[in-house]
Design a protein around this motif. Sequence first.
Motif, PDB file in Angstrom:
ATOM      1  N   ALA A  81       0.834  -1.211   0.000  1.00 16.09           N
ATOM      2  CA  ALA A  81       0.000   0.000   0.000  1.00 16.09           C
ATOM      3  C   ALA A  81       0.862   1.253   0.000  1.00 16.09           C
ATOM      4  N   ASP A  82       1.954   1.211   0.781  1.00 17.94           N
ATOM      5  CA  ASP A  82       2.845   2.358   0.848  1.00 17.94           C
ATOM      6  C   ASP A  82       3.488   2.630  -0.510  1.00 17.94           C
ATOM      7  N   ALA A  83       3.876   1.576  -1.201  1.00 13.92           N
ATOM      8  CA  ALA A  83       4.468   1.751  -2.528  1.00 13.92           C
ATOM      9  C   ALA A  83       3.456   2.339  -3.502  1.00 13.92           C
ATOM     10  N   LEU A  84       2.209   1.860  -3.417  1.00 13.58           N
ATOM     11  CA  LEU A  84       1.187   2.307  -4.369  1.00 13.58           C
ATOM     12  C   LEU A  84       0.729   3.743  -4.136  1.00 13.58           C
ATOM     13  N   ALA A 125      -7.027   1.525   5.368  1.00 12.86           N
ATOM     14  CA  ALA A 125      -7.379   0.231   4.786  1.00 12.86           C
ATOM     15  C   ALA A 125      -6.359  -0.839   5.164  1.00 12.86           C
ATOM     16  N   SER A 126      -5.070  -0.479   5.160  1.00  6.52           N
ATOM     17  CA  SER A 126      -4.047  -1.455   5.523  1.00  6.52           C
ATOM     18  C   SER A 126      -4.164  -1.842   6.996  1.00  6.52           C
ATOM     19  N   ALA A 127      -4.560  -0.891   7.852  1.00  7.93           N
ATOM     20  CA  ALA A 127      -4.774  -1.204   9.271  1.00  7.93           C
ATOM     21  C   ALA A 127      -5.925  -2.186   9.437  1.00  7.93           C
ATOM     22  N   ALA A 128      -7.005  -1.965   8.702  1.00  7.88           N
ATOM     23  CA  ALA A 128      -8.164  -2.864   8.792  1.00  7.88           C
ATOM     24  C   ALA A 128      -7.806  -4.267   8.311  1.00  7.88           C
ATOM     25  N   PHE A 129      -7.031  -4.339   7.234  1.00 10.84           N
ATOM     26  CA  PHE A 129      -6.639  -5.648   6.697  1.00 10.84           C
ATOM     27  C   PHE A 129      -5.731  -6.391   7.670  1.00 10.84           C
ATOM     28  N   ALA A 130      -4.750  -5.675   8.250  1.00 12.84           N
ATOM     29  CA  ALA A 130      -3.849  -6.308   9.211  1.00 12.84           C
ATOM     30  C   ALA A 130      -4.615  -6.806  10.429  1.00 12.84           C
ATOM     31  N   ALA A 131      -5.584  -6.027  10.901  1.00 16.18           N
ATOM     32  CA  ALA A 131      -6.370  -6.428  12.067  1.00 16.18           C
ATOM     33  C   ALA A 131      -7.206  -7.667  11.756  1.00 16.18           C
ATOM     34  N   TRP A 132      -7.828  -7.691  10.593  1.00 19.55           N
ATOM     35  CA  TRP A 132      -8.676  -8.817  10.221  1.00 19.55           C
ATOM     36  C   TRP A 132      -7.883 -10.112  10.135  1.00 19.55           C
ATOM     37  N   THR A 133      -6.706 -10.072   9.485  1.00 21.35           N
ATOM     38  CA  THR A 133      -5.905 -11.289   9.357  1.00 21.35           C
ATOM     39  C   THR A 133      -5.379 -11.758  10.705  1.00 21.35           C
TER      40      THR A 133
END
Length: 338
Positions: A81-84, A125-133
């Motif tokens: 995400a950071d790269a994009l 969004a990356s925080a939500a994804f990391a939390a979900w996984t």
Amino acid sequence: MTHPHHHRHHHPLRHRLAHLLKPHSHDTADKLDSALESSARGMRALWVSLAVLGSTALVQAVVVAMSGSVALLGDTAHNTADALTAVPLGIAFVLGRRAATRRFTYGYGRAEDLAGLVIVLTIAASAAFAAWTAVDRLLDPRDVDHLPAVAAAALVGFAGNEWVARYRIRVGRAIGSAALVADGLHARTDGFTSLAVLLGAGGAALGWQLADPIVGLAITAAIVLVLRDAAREVFRRVLDAVDPALVDRAEQALREVPGVRGVGELRLRWIGHRLRAEVAVVVDGEATVRQAHAIAVDAEHALLHAVPRLTAALVHADPAPVPGEADPHVALAHHTAA
């Protein structure tokens, strides 16, 4: 009297040659060249960091496929995400170079602020994804394979992110780009989350099965912290916030201009990574139009020298008040009240 910023040179080739010989000039055209160079530096920072973070994320993705580490998966997603985020920022820098039009009379610099909002949403969004996984793995624990590879990928992630963070923050502060600084802070947090992945791999090596998802939750918390800082920086810029020290500096410079008896309303605002100023100065009421205009030009010149990254100023000259004289702005009072 309003003084727009119009005094520009009409010999671009001669001006650019002169700029090479006298790079510290504060002429208006020099300021515009400096602003274009700022955009070019921002673009270089974006492409270089995109290459570094893209390579880092690719290495980590391979290890994620081998190991099944959710902590490393969260870190990889964040790095990707950071790269994009280079994409919206790159578009913003390109748009910022376009000339103002009759519809966009201030130009397209605000596109950079919109890019900053996109970056904030990407971090969220990356925080939500990391939390979900991480929560999913807590509910369904599994062993992590290839722990040495996970540890190595974590070190690669830290090194790549810290280098990119320093580069982006340095360039962002140099050109006055809040979005690029926010992106640099984002990369720095990614670096520390990579170290957290290393701790998770160590815990898993000692037989603690929950180490990996717990580290994944810790990564989520770190992402939320950087989200707070980045959001504050970007939203302040969107709401036209400036450092009060810049306002003090501008006022001090104006008070030292010969013929300026006082400084009235002074406003500064960022448009992308460039500053604009609007100010009213008090001059002798008996001054001729030409004399008042000359004072306004001197005031504008003083601001361009005193305020970093200021590329335009609009100076309005008010006559000094005389006892018994009606306020010259009385006709505008009801508009101001509204």
